[in-house]
Design an enzyme around this catalytic site. Structure first.
Site, PDB file in Angstrom:
ATOM      1  N   LEU A  10       0.819  -1.209   0.000  1.00 20.97           N
ATOM      2  CA  LEU A  10       0.000   0.000   0.000  1.00 20.97           C
ATOM      3  C   LEU A  10       0.853   1.259   0.000  1.00 20.97           C
ATOM      4  CD1 LEU A  10      -2.787   1.337   0.151  1.00 20.97           C
ATOM      5  CD2 LEU A  10      -2.660   1.118   2.644  1.00 20.97           C
ATOM      6  N   THR A  67       9.644   6.880   2.073  1.00 19.99           N
ATOM      7  CA  THR A  67      10.653   6.354   2.988  1.00 19.99           C
ATOM      8  C   THR A  67      10.570   4.838   3.079  1.00 19.99           C
ATOM      9  OG1 THR A  67       9.356   6.358   5.048  1.00 19.99           O
ATOM     10  CG2 THR A  67      10.325   8.460   4.339  1.00 19.99           C
ATOM     11  N   ASP A 120      13.804   3.493   9.034  1.00 17.11           N
ATOM     12  CA  ASP A 120      13.333   2.342   9.797  1.00 17.11           C
ATOM     13  C   ASP A 120      12.499   2.925  10.931  1.00 17.11           C
ATOM     14  OD1 ASP A 120      12.969   0.327  11.691  1.00 17.11           O
ATOM     15  OD2 ASP A 120      14.953  -0.546  11.378  1.00 17.11           O
ATOM     16  N   ASN A 125       2.294   4.251   7.405  1.00 14.44           N
ATOM     17  CA  ASN A 125       1.833   3.042   6.729  1.00 14.44           C
ATOM     18  C   ASN A 125       2.659   1.806   7.082  1.00 14.44           C
ATOM     19  OD1 ASN A 125       0.757   1.376   4.301  1.00 14.44           O
ATOM     20  ND2 ASN A 125       2.954   1.558   3.894  1.00 14.44           N
ATOM     21  N   SER A 180      -4.318   1.637  10.648  1.00 18.73           N
ATOM     22  CA  SER A 180      -4.605   0.605  11.633  1.00 18.73           C
ATOM     23  C   SER A 180      -5.093  -0.611  10.844  1.00 18.73           C
ATOM     24  CB  SER A 180      -5.660   1.115  12.626  1.00 18.73           C
ATOM     25  OG  SER A 180      -6.018   0.109  13.546  1.00 18.73           O
ATOM     26  N   TYR A 189      -0.793  -8.958  16.382  1.00 23.48           N
ATOM     27  CA  TYR A 189      -1.161  -7.903  15.440  1.00 23.48           C
ATOM     28  C   TYR A 189      -2.307  -7.065  15.997  1.00 23.48           C
ATOM     29  CZ  TYR A 189      -2.271  -5.817  10.872  1.00 23.48           C
ATOM     30  OH  TYR A 189      -2.504  -4.946   9.833  1.00 23.48           O
ATOM     31  N   LYS A 233      -2.480  -3.057  16.912  1.00 22.92           N
ATOM     32  CA  LYS A 233      -3.416  -2.171  16.224  1.00 22.92           C
ATOM     33  C   LYS A 233      -4.471  -1.597  17.173  1.00 22.92           C
ATOM     34  CE  LYS A 233      -1.640  -2.378  12.080  1.00 22.92           C
ATOM     35  NZ  LYS A 233      -1.001  -1.184  11.474  1.00 22.92           N
ATOM     36  N   THR A 282      -2.272  -5.960  -0.267  1.00 20.30           N
ATOM     37  CA  THR A 282      -1.236  -5.009   0.112  1.00 20.30           C
ATOM     38  C   THR A 282       0.109  -5.655   0.389  1.00 20.30           C
ATOM     39  OG1 THR A 282      -1.865  -5.187   2.432  1.00 20.30           O
ATOM     40  CG2 THR A 282      -2.948  -3.475   1.131  1.00 20.30           C
TER      41      THR A 282
END
Length: 281
Positions: free
Chosen positions: A14, A32, A56, A83, A134, A148, A152, A183
């Protein structure tokens, strides 16, 4: 109107789509990633409106350097898109404490690092927009997603509260909760798959890994369309504070909201009368 948009994790998935769509729309983009040469190659090489820099997100020093490079090149930052992220899959007992910390370090402290580096620029401008990715898993707990989801859910609380910190300086916040999009989150470079280590979980782990790997590339959501939707939100004078992205996410979040209301109502008799009673002092 052209904006300066800083995107983390722009080398794949994404993040690449957001950077490409932003460039195509005439914005100035700071793309980045941990390997900037790969980011630049992915985006088609050097361009006048493109700055590629190493970042990073687990390094505050990297974040500060990237923010300064953006300000030096373009004079400002209008939109930060947090992201970058990864996914440690598995059942809680099979995820090591070190893996859990790495998950939260990347998905929660990572965007915090970048936001901490960018906020002084936004406050000085008295304008800006922080967009953080998120997931529907940030609102809805799911099997095989404890690490995960923990990261989130943390993003959700941080972003929802950050809004009140920065609103007085004309800085907007948007937290984005996508459902399943193509993604690259489920590719091996982004997902850390568990090895069965506990007999009770072994059969379920093996089956779930196979099912999720089989889903990769067949998710219903189009990331390019999501990227364009995010740019639409970034262009709003009063952007959405929460963007639920994808029909599957909207359906799931609606069901979760109804479940929460039902649980609150079910708690009313036992939980609604727990105040201090002066008559028993």
């Amino acid at each position: 109107m052209s904006k300066v948009i800083l995107v983390t994790g722009a080398g794949r998935g994404l993040g690449t789509d957001i950077a490409r769509e932003a460039l195509a729309a005439g914005h100035q983009v700071v793309a980045t990633g941990r390997r900037p040469e790969e980011v630049e190659k992915t985006l088609g090489g050097p361009q006048d409106h493109l700055l590629v820099t190493k970042l990073d997100v687990t390094s505050l020093e990297d974040a500060e350097a990237a923010a300064q490079a953006a300000a030096d090149r373009f004079g400002r930052i209008d939109v930060l898109v947090n992201n970058a992220g990864n996914f440690f899959a598995g059942y809680f007992e099979e995820i090591t404490p070190a893996q859990m910390r790495r998950q939260i370090e990347t998905n929660l402290f990572g965007p915090m690092n970048v936001t901490r580096a960018v906020l002084p620029i936004l406050r000085k401008q008295r304008a800006g927009h922080i967009v953080t990715l998120s997931s529907s898993a940030g609102l809805i707990g799911q099997e095989f997603c404890v690490a995960y989801a923990a990261s989130k859910f943390g993003v959700e609380g941080w972003m929802e509260s950050l809004r009140y910190d920065v609103e007085p300086y004309n800085i907007h916040t948007t937290v984005v909760e996508p459902g399943f999009f193509r993604t690259e989150l489920l590719v091996d470079g982004s997902t850390i798959w568990p090895e069965p280590t506990i007999d009770d979980y072994a059969e379920r782990t093996t089956a779930t890994v196979a099912a999720w790997k089989g889903m990769n590339g067949r998710q219903t959501g189009d990331p390019a369309k999501l990227a364009r939707a995010l740019l639409t939100i970034a262009g709003q004078s009063k952007p959405l504070q929460r963007f639920v992205a994808g029909a599957d996410a909207i359906e799931g979040v609606t069901a979760k909201a109804q479940e929460l209301l039902a649980q609150a109502e079910a708690s009313r008799e036992l939980g609604g009368n727990l105040g201090y009673d002066d008559t028993h002092a």
